[in-house]
Design an enzyme around this catalytic site. Structure first.
Site, short mmCIF file in Angstrom:
data_model
loop_
_atom_site.label_atom_id
_atom_site.label_comp_id
_atom_site.label_asym_id
_atom_site.label_seq_id
_atom_site.Cartn_x
_atom_site.Cartn_y
_atom_site.Cartn_z
N ASP A 195 0.28 8.44 0.69
CA ASP A 195 1.65 7.89 0.57
C ASP A 195 2.59 8.52 1.60
O ASP A 195 3.60 7.90 1.96
CB ASP A 195 2.23 8.17 -0.82
CG ASP A 195 1.47 7.49 -1.95
OD1 ASP A 195 1.18 6.30 -1.83
OD2 ASP A 195 1.17 8.18 -2.95
N ILE A 202 -2.00 -0.53 1.03
CA ILE A 202 -0.73 -1.16 0.59
C ILE A 202 0.05 -0.10 -0.17
O ILE A 202 -0.31 0.27 -1.29
CB ILE A 202 -0.96 -2.39 -0.33
CG1 ILE A 202 -1.83 -3.44 0.37
CG2 ILE A 202 0.39 -2.98 -0.74
CD1 ILE A 202 -2.06 -4.72 -0.45
N ASP A 203 1.10 0.42 0.45
CA ASP A 203 2.00 1.33 -0.27
C ASP A 203 3.13 0.46 -0.82
O ASP A 203 3.74 -0.32 -0.08
CB ASP A 203 2.55 2.41 0.66
CG ASP A 203 3.33 3.44 -0.14
OD1 ASP A 203 2.80 3.93 -1.15
OD2 ASP A 203 4.48 3.73 0.23
N GLU A 241 -6.68 5.50 -0.04
CA GLU A 241 -6.28 5.43 -1.45
C GLU A 241 -7.37 4.77 -2.30
O GLU A 241 -7.72 5.27 -3.35
CB GLU A 241 -4.98 4.64 -1.60
CG GLU A 241 -4.62 4.48 -3.07
CD GLU A 241 -3.25 3.86 -3.32
OE1 GLU A 241 -2.74 3.15 -2.46
OE2 GLU A 241 -2.71 4.13 -4.41
N THR A 256 2.34 -1.21 -3.94
CA THR A 256 1.49 -2.29 -4.49
C THR A 256 2.24 -3.08 -5.56
O THR A 256 2.12 -4.30 -5.64
CB THR A 256 0.18 -1.71 -5.06
OG1 THR A 256 -0.47 -0.97 -4.03
CG2 THR A 256 -0.76 -2.81 -5.55
N ASP A 281 -3.11 4.43 3.42
CA ASP A 281 -2.71 3.69 2.22
C ASP A 281 -2.66 2.23 2.64
O ASP A 281 -1.76 1.81 3.38
CB ASP A 281 -1.35 4.17 1.70
CG ASP A 281 -1.06 3.57 0.32
OD1 ASP A 281 -1.74 2.59 -0.05
OD2 ASP A 281 -0.18 4.10 -0.38
#
Ligand code: IPD
Length: 240
Positions: free
Chosen positions: A186, A59-60, A37, A62, A57
């Site tokens: 994601d 940090i999905d 990402e 965020t 990702d």
């Protein structure tokens, strides 16, 4: 910092986690490729080839991370010849490790998980998201779908993480999840985790799931997925 708009956030931790993962994996597999990402938001072209590719990702969720809402996770998938082989979604706050390997089932902290098996929309708990786009056309579609669905289903929920929403379907805690405007990072891991838990992932209009289309619908059964696809107002974002 913000990315595409005021509510599309990135923290120093998104960048650090992505670097940590890419450095660690590259040291073992120097020829493997990455779609991450944060690398992508710096303008790196997103291109899925047949080469082994890790889709990350860091940090999905965020926004949740920034607010300390504990539904946030790291999402990692390994795709080879455009087939997803491994998916890992880890919520380090709640210590939930969802994992799946093609043909070998799906697991939460090592214990097998499976979808609910629900087939009927009227009995379904639906996961959907507002998303991070403030494009008026996109917001109109999101609100139309919420408005149409609320009287047709058991309930609507949003965890604020597309990957965790999908893991809730894999776990049987929710029955179906959909979103327009998500990216490959994601949903890549969530896709295999749902399918290995016995569920399905499709395009929200009813066709085949396309990782790069920025459209995803996963459900406990194909009957439920298709019933929802028929009633959804559709939105077609620019592809990854
Ligand atoms: C976001 C989350 C959110 C979803 C957005 C995603 P990020 O990912 O998954 O739930 O609605 O579409 O972009 O930006 O937190 O990695």
């Amino acid at each position: 910092m913000t990315k595409t708009c005021e509510v599309d956030l990135v923290t120093e931790w998104d960048q650090k986690v992505e670097k940590l993962l890419i450095d660690g994996i590259s040291s073992k597999f120097p020829d493997h490729k990455f779609i991450g990402e944060e690398g992508s938001s710096l303008g790196n072209k997103v291109e899925l080839t047949d080469a082994p590719t890790w889709i990350i990702d860091p940090i999905d969720g965020t926004m949740n991370f920034v607010h300390t809402l504990p539904h946030t996770c790291i999402s990692i998938a390994l795709v080879i010849n455009k087939v997803t082989e491994i998916g890992v979604v880890y919520n380090p706050i709640l210590e939930q490790l969802f994992s799946a390997r093609r043909g070998q089932g799906a697991f939460l902290n090592g214990a097998p998980i499976s979808v609910s098996g629900e087939k009927e929309l009227r009995k379904a708990l639906v996961m959907m998201e507002m998303g991070t786009s403030r494009d008026p056309e996109k917001m109109k579609v999101v609100l139309e779908n919420a408005n149409n669905l609320i009287s047709q289903v058991h309930g609507i929920r949003s965890l604020g993480s597309a990957a965790l929403n999908m893991c809730m379907v894999a776990l049987g805690g929710a029955d179906v999840s959909f979103e327009f405007g998500i990216h490959a990072w994601d949903v890549a891991a969530g896709d295999i985790i749902v399918r290995e838990a016995g569920g399905v992932c499709i395009d929200p209009a009813g066709g085949s799931f396309d990782l790069m289309s920025r459209r995803a619908l996963c459900a406990s059964t194909s009957e439920l997925a298709q019933e929802l696809a028929i009633v959804l107002v559709q939105y077609y974002p620019e592809r990854d």
